[in-house]
Write a protein that holds these residues in place. Structure first.
Motif, PDB file in Angstrom:
ATOM      1  N   ARG A 205       0.815  -1.215   0.000  1.00 18.58           N
ATOM      2  CA  ARG A 205       0.000   0.000   0.000  1.00 18.58           C
ATOM      3  C   ARG A 205       0.851   1.269   0.000  1.00 18.58           C
ATOM      4  O   ARG A 205       0.341   2.357  -0.307  1.00 18.58           O
ATOM      5  N   TRP A 206       2.136   1.141   0.331  1.00 18.91           N
ATOM      6  CA  TRP A 206       3.012   2.311   0.336  1.00 18.91           C
ATOM      7  C   TRP A 206       3.593   2.602  -1.044  1.00 18.91           C
ATOM      8  O   TRP A 206       4.380   3.530  -1.202  1.00 18.91           O
ATOM      9  N   GLY A 207       3.182   1.853  -2.049  1.00 25.08           N
ATOM     10  CA  GLY A 207       3.614   2.106  -3.422  1.00 25.08           C
ATOM     11  C   GLY A 207       4.698   1.140  -3.860  1.00 25.08           C
ATOM     12  O   GLY A 207       5.443   0.602  -3.037  1.00 25.08           O
ATOM     13  N   PRO A 208       4.798   0.905  -5.176  1.00 27.14           N
ATOM     14  CA  PRO A 208       5.758  -0.088  -5.663  1.00 27.14           C
ATOM     15  C   PRO A 208       7.212   0.283  -5.418  1.00 27.14           C
ATOM     16  O   PRO A 208       8.046  -0.595  -5.184  1.00 27.14           O
ATOM     17  N   GLU A 209       7.533   1.569  -5.489  1.00 24.41           N
ATOM     18  CA  GLU A 209       8.923   1.969  -5.252  1.00 24.41           C
ATOM     19  C   GLU A 209       9.333   1.655  -3.814  1.00 24.41           C
ATOM     20  O   GLU A 209      10.435   1.137  -3.567  1.00 24.41           O
ATOM     21  N   ALA A 210       8.447   1.942  -2.861  1.00 24.04           N
ATOM     22  CA  ALA A 210       8.746   1.636  -1.461  1.00 24.04           C
ATOM     23  C   ALA A 210       8.735   0.131  -1.206  1.00 24.04           C
ATOM     24  O   ALA A 210       9.588  -0.404  -0.477  1.00 24.04           O
ATOM     25  N   TYR A 211       7.772  -0.569  -1.810  1.00 21.16           N
ATOM     26  CA  TYR A 211       7.632  -2.012  -1.579  1.00 21.16           C
ATOM     27  C   TYR A 211       8.840  -2.779  -2.105  1.00 21.16           C
ATOM     28  O   TYR A 211       9.495  -3.526  -1.367  1.00 21.16           O
ATOM     29  N   PHE A 212       9.157  -2.612  -3.391  1.00 22.28           N
ATOM     30  CA  PHE A 212      10.283  -3.349  -3.964  1.00 22.28           C
ATOM     31  C   PHE A 212      11.614  -2.811  -3.435  1.00 22.28           C
ATOM     32  O   PHE A 212      12.585  -3.564  -3.303  1.00 22.28           O
ATOM     33  N   GLY A 213      11.623  -1.511  -3.117  1.00 22.46           N
ATOM     34  CA  GLY A 213      12.830  -0.940  -2.529  1.00 22.46           C
ATOM     35  C   GLY A 213      13.140  -1.482  -1.154  1.00 22.46           C
ATOM     36  O   GLY A 213      14.305  -1.474  -0.736  1.00 22.46           O
ATOM     37  N   ARG A 214      12.132  -1.966  -0.442  1.00 22.99           N
ATOM     38  CA  ARG A 214      12.361  -2.580   0.863  1.00 22.99           C
ATOM     39  C   ARG A 214      12.772  -4.045   0.735  1.00 22.99           C
ATOM     40  O   ARG A 214      13.585  -4.545   1.512  1.00 22.99           O
ATOM     41  N   LEU A 215      12.227  -4.749  -0.249  1.00 20.27           N
ATOM     42  CA  LEU A 215      12.599  -6.155  -0.448  1.00 20.27           C
ATOM     43  C   LEU A 215      14.064  -6.284  -0.861  1.00 20.27           C
ATOM     44  O   LEU A 215      14.761  -7.216  -0.440  1.00 20.27           O
TER      45      LEU A 215
END
Length: 289
Positions: A205-215
Motif C-alpha cells: 500500500r506504500w507504493g511499488p517503489e517503497a515495496y520493492f525498494g524494501r525487499l
C-alpha cells in the motif's frame, strides 16, 4: 556502466505525480514523511513493538522460500524456478548522475555500502519486472536506492543535523531531486521511499517503489538468493562485487545504534548478525566459482 549490464534509454521525468499513499500525513506512523518531518526517533514502546511485529511477519512470510533453498542446496528438494529477466542500466538522468556523485562523495572511498546501494537498485528493478506489475518510477527508485543508506556515512552525519540515518538520507535525496527540477510532490514521494526503507516490512500500500525498494536490500544483505536467477545475479555482482558487505553492515549498524539507540536499528540490531551471516555463504553458493 560496465558491459555486464545492458544499456537502456534515459528515463523521462514522471509526467504525473501520484498522491502519497493514505497515512503518509501521520507522524505516528514510523517511516512516513510526516514522521521524518516531526524529527523521526526516538520510537515509543508501541512503535518499537510494531516494528518487531512487521519484521516477524516478513520473516515468517519468507521462511518457506528459505527452507526450500536450504533443502535444495542439500539435494533434498528441487529449487524453486525463477526467470531470468536481464539487468538494465540505471536511468541516464541528471538526478541519477547527481545521486551517484553524492553517494561517492559521502562514502569517501568506502566500497561495500556503495556497492550494496547499486545492487539494491538492480535487485529492486529485477524483482519488480519479475512481478509483472505495472511500470513504476525507475528514476525515483534509482535515486532512493542509491541514497537509502547514505545517511550512515560519517561525512553525512557531520553534514546533516538529523537524528536518524534515513532522515539524513531523505534530506540528501531531497536536495538532489530539487536541483534536478523535480516537482514537490515527487520529491516527497522520494523522501518517503527512503525513510520507510528501514521499517521491519513495507506493505504494497506504500507504493511499488517503497515495496520493492524494501525487499531488495534484504535480498542482497541477507542472501535471499532464491528470488533472482543466477545469471541476473552474476551480472549485478560482476559490476558491483560483494566485498566484505557483512562486516561493513555490522559496523554501520553498531555506529547507528550508538548514535540513536531508540531508532529502528536499535530494535533490529540483535537480528543483524544472523541475517548477514547468510549473505556471503549463500551468494557464494548461488554464484558458483
Amino acid at each position: 556502466m560496465t558491459a555486464h549490464i545492458h544499456a537502456v534509454a534515459a528515463s523521462a521525468a514522471a509526467t504525473s505525480v501520484p498522491c502519497l499513499p493514505p497515512g503518509s500525513e501521520r507522524a505516528d506512523l514510523v517511516g512516513t514523511v510526516a514522521w521524518a518531518a516531526a524529527g523521526g526517533p526516538p520510537l515509543t514502546l508501541r512503535q518499537r513493538l510494531g516494528q518487531l511485529g512487521l519484521a516477524l511477519g516478513a520473516y515468517l512470510g519468507e521462511l518457506p522460500g528459505e527452507v526450500r533453498w536450504e533443502l535444495a542446496a542439500l539435494g533434498l528438494w528441487s529449487p524453486a524456478p525463477v526467470t531470468a529477466v536481464g539487468v538494465l542500466a540505471l536511468p541516464d538522468t541528471r538526478a541519477v548522475e547527481a545521486a551517484i556523485r553524492e553517494l561517492e562523495r559521502l562514502a569517501e572511498g568506502e566500497t561495500e555500502i556503495v556497492g550494496h546501494s547499486f545492487r539494491t537498485f538492480h535487485f529492486a528493478d529485477v524483482l519488480h519486472r519479475l512481478s509483472g506489475e505495472p511500470p513504476l518510477d525507475r528514476e525515483l527508485l534509482a535515486v532512493a536506492m542509491l541514497l537509502h543508506d547514505a545517511g550512515m556515512f560519517p561525512r553525512a552525519v557531520a553534514e546533516e543535523p538529523a537524528n536518524e540515518f534515513t532522515v539524513r538520507g531523505a534530506r540528501i535525496a531531497r536536495r538532489v531531486a530539487a536541483e534536478a527540477g523535480w516537482a514537490p510532490g515527487r520529491i516527497e514521494h522520494l523522501m518517503q521511499v527512503v525513510t520507510i526503507n528501514a521499517n521491519g516490512a513495507v506493505p504494497r500500500r506504500w507504493g511499488p517503489e517503497a515495496y520493492f525498494g524494501r525487499l531488495a536490500p534484504i535480498v542482497d544483505a541477507a542472501g535471499q538468493v532464491w528470488k533472482v536467477h543466477p545469471d541476473d545475479a552474476r551480472r549485478i555482482f560482476a559490476s558491483h562485487p560483494l566485498g566484505a558487505l557483512d562486516m561493513a553492515i555490522m559496523s554501520a549498524v553498531r555506529a547507528e545504534v550508538r548514535r540513536q539507540p531508540r531508532g529502528r536499528f536499535g530494535v533490529f540490531a540483535p537480528m543483524f548478525p544472523l541475517l548477514v551471516a547468510m549473505c556471503r555463504r549463500r551468494w557464494k553458493r548461488r554464484l558458483g566459482p
